[in-house]
Write a protein that holds these residues in place. Structure first.
Motif, PDB file in Angstrom:
ATOM      1  N   SER A   1     -11.473  37.691 -25.133  1.00 14.63           N
ATOM      2  CA  SER A   1     -10.065  38.048 -24.971  1.00 14.63           C
ATOM      3  C   SER A   1      -9.536  37.497 -23.659  1.00 14.63           C
ATOM      4  O   SER A   1      -8.465  36.893 -23.594  1.00 14.63           O
ATOM      5  CB  SER A   1      -9.898  39.569 -24.996  1.00 14.63           C
ATOM      6  N   ALA A   2     -10.292  37.712 -22.602  1.00 10.82           N
ATOM      7  CA  ALA A   2      -9.835  37.310 -21.275  1.00 10.82           C
ATOM      8  C   ALA A   2      -9.748  35.786 -21.148  1.00 10.82           C
ATOM      9  O   ALA A   2      -8.766  35.242 -20.656  1.00 10.82           O
ATOM     10  CB  ALA A   2     -10.781  37.878 -20.216  1.00 10.82           C
ATOM     11  N   ILE A   3     -10.789  35.104 -21.617  1.00 12.65           N
ATOM     12  CA  ILE A   3     -10.829  33.641 -21.482  1.00 12.65           C
ATOM     13  C   ILE A   3      -9.926  33.024 -22.531  1.00 12.65           C
ATOM     14  O   ILE A   3     -10.166  33.171 -23.725  1.00 12.65           O
ATOM     15  CB  ILE A   3     -12.269  33.132 -21.649  1.00 12.65           C
TER      16      ILE A   3
ATOM     17  N   LEU B   1      -5.892  30.576 -22.962  1.00 11.41           N
ATOM     18  CA  LEU B   1      -4.961  29.588 -22.421  1.00 11.41           C
ATOM     19  C   LEU B   1      -4.678  29.869 -20.954  1.00 11.41           C
ATOM     20  O   LEU B   1      -4.411  28.961 -20.179  1.00 11.41           O
ATOM     21  CB  LEU B   1      -3.654  29.626 -23.221  1.00 11.41           C
ATOM     22  N   GLY B   2      -4.739  31.145 -20.596  1.00 11.49           N
ATOM     23  CA  GLY B   2      -4.529  31.528 -19.200  1.00 11.49           C
ATOM     24  C   GLY B   2      -5.498  30.811 -18.273  1.00 11.49           C
ATOM     25  O   GLY B   2      -5.128  30.388 -17.178  1.00 11.49           O
ATOM     26  N   ASN B   3      -6.738  30.656 -18.712  1.00 15.70           N
ATOM     27  CA  ASN B   3      -7.751  30.020 -17.861  1.00 15.70           C
ATOM     28  C   ASN B   3      -7.652  28.510 -17.864  1.00 15.70           C
ATOM     29  O   ASN B   3      -7.797  27.867 -16.838  1.00 15.70           O
ATOM     30  CB  ASN B   3      -9.160  30.376 -18.350  1.00 15.70           C
TER      31      ASN B   3
ATOM     32  N   TYR C   1       4.339  33.697 -29.079  1.00 17.99           N
ATOM     33  CA  TYR C   1       4.401  32.344 -28.505  1.00 17.99           C
ATOM     34  C   TYR C   1       3.021  31.776 -28.201  1.00 17.99           C
ATOM     35  O   TYR C   1       2.833  30.571 -28.141  1.00 17.99           O
ATOM     36  CB  TYR C   1       5.308  32.290 -27.267  1.00 17.99           C
ATOM     37  N   TYR C   2       2.044  32.679 -28.025  1.00 12.88           N
ATOM     38  CA  TYR C   2       0.661  32.230 -27.785  1.00 12.88           C
ATOM     39  C   TYR C   2       0.193  31.365 -28.961  1.00 12.88           C
ATOM     40  O   TYR C   2      -0.479  30.358 -28.783  1.00 12.88           O
ATOM     41  CB  TYR C   2      -0.228  33.461 -27.649  1.00 12.88           C
ATOM     42  N   GLY C   3       0.572  31.783 -30.157  1.00 13.12           N
ATOM     43  CA  GLY C   3       0.207  31.033 -31.357  1.00 13.12           C
ATOM     44  C   GLY C   3       0.804  29.629 -31.356  1.00 13.12           C
ATOM     45  O   GLY C   3       0.200  28.687 -31.870  1.00 13.12           O
TER      46      GLY C   3
ATOM     47  N   PHE D   1      -3.579  39.208 -13.860  1.00 12.05           N
ATOM     48  CA  PHE D   1      -3.237  40.169 -14.907  1.00 12.05           C
ATOM     49  C   PHE D   1      -3.340  39.579 -16.291  1.00 12.05           C
ATOM     50  O   PHE D   1      -3.948  40.118 -17.198  1.00 12.05           O
ATOM     51  CB  PHE D   1      -1.764  40.534 -14.726  1.00 12.05           C
ATOM     52  N   PHE D   2      -2.658  38.446 -16.430  1.00  8.10           N
ATOM     53  CA  PHE D   2      -2.607  37.804 -17.737  1.00  8.10           C
ATOM     54  C   PHE D   2      -3.996  37.350 -18.150  1.00  8.10           C
ATOM     55  O   PHE D   2      -4.434  37.556 -19.282  1.00  8.10           O
ATOM     56  CB  PHE D   2      -1.654  36.604 -17.690  1.00  8.10           C
ATOM     57  N   SER D   3      -4.704  36.761 -17.197  1.00  9.45           N
ATOM     58  CA  SER D   3      -5.995  36.184 -17.531  1.00  9.45           C
ATOM     59  C   SER D   3      -7.013  37.257 -17.913  1.00  9.45           C
ATOM     60  O   SER D   3      -7.859  37.027 -18.779  1.00  9.45           O
ATOM     61  CB  SER D   3      -6.518  35.357 -16.353  1.00  9.45           C
TER      62      SER D   3
HETATM   63  N1  TRP Z   1      -6.162  36.687 -21.350  1.00  4.77           N
HETATM   64  C1  TRP Z   1      -5.739  35.710 -22.299  1.00  4.77           C
HETATM   65  C2  TRP Z   1      -5.632  34.368 -21.603  1.00  4.77           C
HETATM   66  O1  TRP Z   1      -6.038  34.221 -20.493  1.00  4.77           O
HETATM   67  C3  TRP Z   1      -4.478  36.072 -22.993  1.00  4.77           C
HETATM   68  C4  TRP Z   1      -4.473  37.465 -23.506  1.00  4.77           C
HETATM   69  C5  TRP Z   1      -5.200  37.958 -24.512  1.00  4.77           C
HETATM   70  C6  TRP Z   1      -3.740  38.535 -22.994  1.00  4.77           C
HETATM   71  N2  TRP Z   1      -4.959  39.296 -24.664  1.00  4.77           N
HETATM   72  C7  TRP Z   1      -4.069  39.662 -23.746  1.00  4.77           C
HETATM   73  C8  TRP Z   1      -2.852  38.622 -21.948  1.00  4.77           C
HETATM   74  C9  TRP Z   1      -3.517  40.875 -23.443  1.00  4.77           C
HETATM   75  C10 TRP Z   1      -2.300  39.845 -21.652  1.00  4.77           C
HETATM   76  C11 TRP Z   1      -2.637  40.972 -22.375  1.00  4.77           C
HETATM   77  O2  TRP Z   1      -5.155  33.427 -22.173  1.00  4.77           O
END
Ligand code: TRP
Length: 438
Positions: free
Chosen positions: A22-24, A26-28, A104-106, A225-227
């Protein structure tokens, strides 16, 4: 009161890999490198790492704690802990953020899909006829092509989530995450032996503080946060599939560590290659879609390298998209009693529809991203910190950790972070958004 049909991880390894998946994302691989590029390089990296440790990890622990102790989706979790108050609204905010971010992530994941299959079929030449920048420009301005790719990503995401926590999400993460690391290692082999390696290392690790602004500091915080997928209950949801006997402290450190490592490794792949070919590190959002392919093009085996790189981006994006959809699906399953498969495909379809404007209306994607990243996630994160730090009584929180908080000192440090440090830091993001500080 866990309903047996909710599903659960097979153990902490399953949880760690799914949460790291989940964390890794597009953010990374997309945002972190380009934001590092536009915010002064190493100084941004340093602030980012501090933000992860001081604010990210305490908040991650708070979310997982709330999930593990309630075994509920974000709305249900706050109902269990503080029913009859306003707190369940925080869960609603999270579910709404899941909808919006995934919409938009999609689309962005769809760009990676388009690059992957084109590079796989025709080499980089397939995207370079007329120039990489033109290719990217055309892709992002052609609605229908983006919608098709977005649909494919959303369908894959829904199909995985529909299969359930263990057979779907955990299994996909256990396959995609190791694959992702393997691809990254191969690419690292190329970048670390390229001419620009010295310059790349210096850019990432030798801070020039004069280039760091307040804006950069807050961008690093928002990026953390996002990542780490914080601020909307994704980690509450994943934590809710943990058994009470499952540990949570070291897994949280491991998840944050893997996420940070991956962001830095992505930078280590990208910047040496960018410098090797005299390209611009501060190119912004086009960094991996325009600048990096230009570097690949000048290397032998460019089509192969580009295919690997964009497959990596795609896999990372899919494991993150899964978690965004899972927040919505767990809510529908727990609260509305709808079956998982119907919930997954239904929510997936709805979110796909919501994402179409991001693909076809120019500027829309940036605006929804701004709404989610600048407002919903910080407000969500602020309130989750306040909940964990101030609403949960000391003993209540201690009991929720179930003796897994390690020493008293560790527990006190966590509590100090969520009571004071995190709310203050996030408040600064919001103050900047409303223009009170620059
Ligand atoms: N963390 C993901 C990224 O780095 C994106 C993501 C997945 C996310 N689930 C999330 C961001 C929940 C915020 C909240 O691309």
């Amino acid at each position: 009161m866990a309903t047996p049909s909710r599903g659960s991880w097979t153990g902490h390894l399953g949880f760690v890999l799914a949460a790291a998946g989940s964390a890794i994302g597009l953010g990374n691989i997309w945002m972190f490198p380009y934001r590092t590029g536009t915010n002064g390089g190493a100084a941004f990296v340093l602030v980012y790492v501090i933000a992860v440790v001081a604010i990210g990890i305490p908040l991650l622990l708070s979310e997982v704690l709330i999930g593990r102790s309630t075994k509920r989706n974000p709305v249900g979790a706050f109902r269990v802990l503080r029913g009859g108050s306003m707190w369940p609204a925080l869960g609603w905010l999270g579910v709404a953020a899941g909808f919006i971010i995934l919409s938009y992530y999609g689309v962005v994941a769809g760009w990676a899909l388009e690059y992957t299959w084109r590079c796989a079929l025709g080499g980089l030449g397939a995207i370079d006829s007329g120039g990489v920048a033109e290719f990217f420009g055309r892709l992002t301005s052609e609605g229908p092509r983006q919608v098709v790719n977005q649909a494919a990503v959303m369908a894959a995401t829904a199909a995985i989530v529909a299969r359930g926590v263990e057979a779907g999400i955990e299994r996909a993460s256990k396959i995609l995450l190791p694959l992702l690391f393997a691809l990254l290692l191969v690419l690292l082999g190329y970048s670390l032996t390229s001419e620009g390696v010295g310059q790349g290392l210096e850019f990432l690790f030798k801070p020039r503080f004069d280039e760091l602004t307040w804006r950069g500091v807050l961008a690093a915080l928002g990026q953390a946060f996002f990542s780490l997928s914080l601020g909307m209950g994704a980690m509450i949801t994943y934590g809710s599939y943990l058994g009470d006997e499952e540990r949570l402290v070291w897994p949280a450190f491991l998840i944050a560590g893997m996420d940070t490592l991956l962001a830095i490794l992505a930078g280590l792949v990208i910047f040496p290659l960018v410098f090797s070919y005299g390209l611009e590190p501060g190119a912004g959002p086009g960094l991996i879609f325009i600048t990096l392919p230009k570097a690949f093009l000048q290397m032998p085996g460019s089509g192969f390298l580009a295919t690997m790189f964009f497959a990596l981006v795609l896999f990372a994006a899919v494991t993150s998209a899964i978690s965004l959809l899972e927040v919505v699906v767990s809510f529908v399953v727990d609260e509305l009693g709808v079956g998982r498969a119907v919930a997954s495909w239904g929510a997936g379809l709805l979110i796909f529809g919501l994402g179409v404007p991001s693909a076809v209306v120019p500027g829309f994607l940036d605006r929804v991203d701004g709404l989610a990243s600048n407002w919903m996630l910080p407000v969500g994160g602020l309130l989750i910190a306040i909940f964990a730090g101030w609403t949960l009584k000391r003993d209540e929180a201690r009991a929720a950790f179930r003796g897994d908080s390690g020493s008293d000192a560790g527990f006190d440090a966590w509590r100090l972070c969520v009571r004071y440090l995190a709310p203050t830091a996030v408040a600064f993001i919001l103050l900047q958004n409303i223009g009170l500080i620059d």
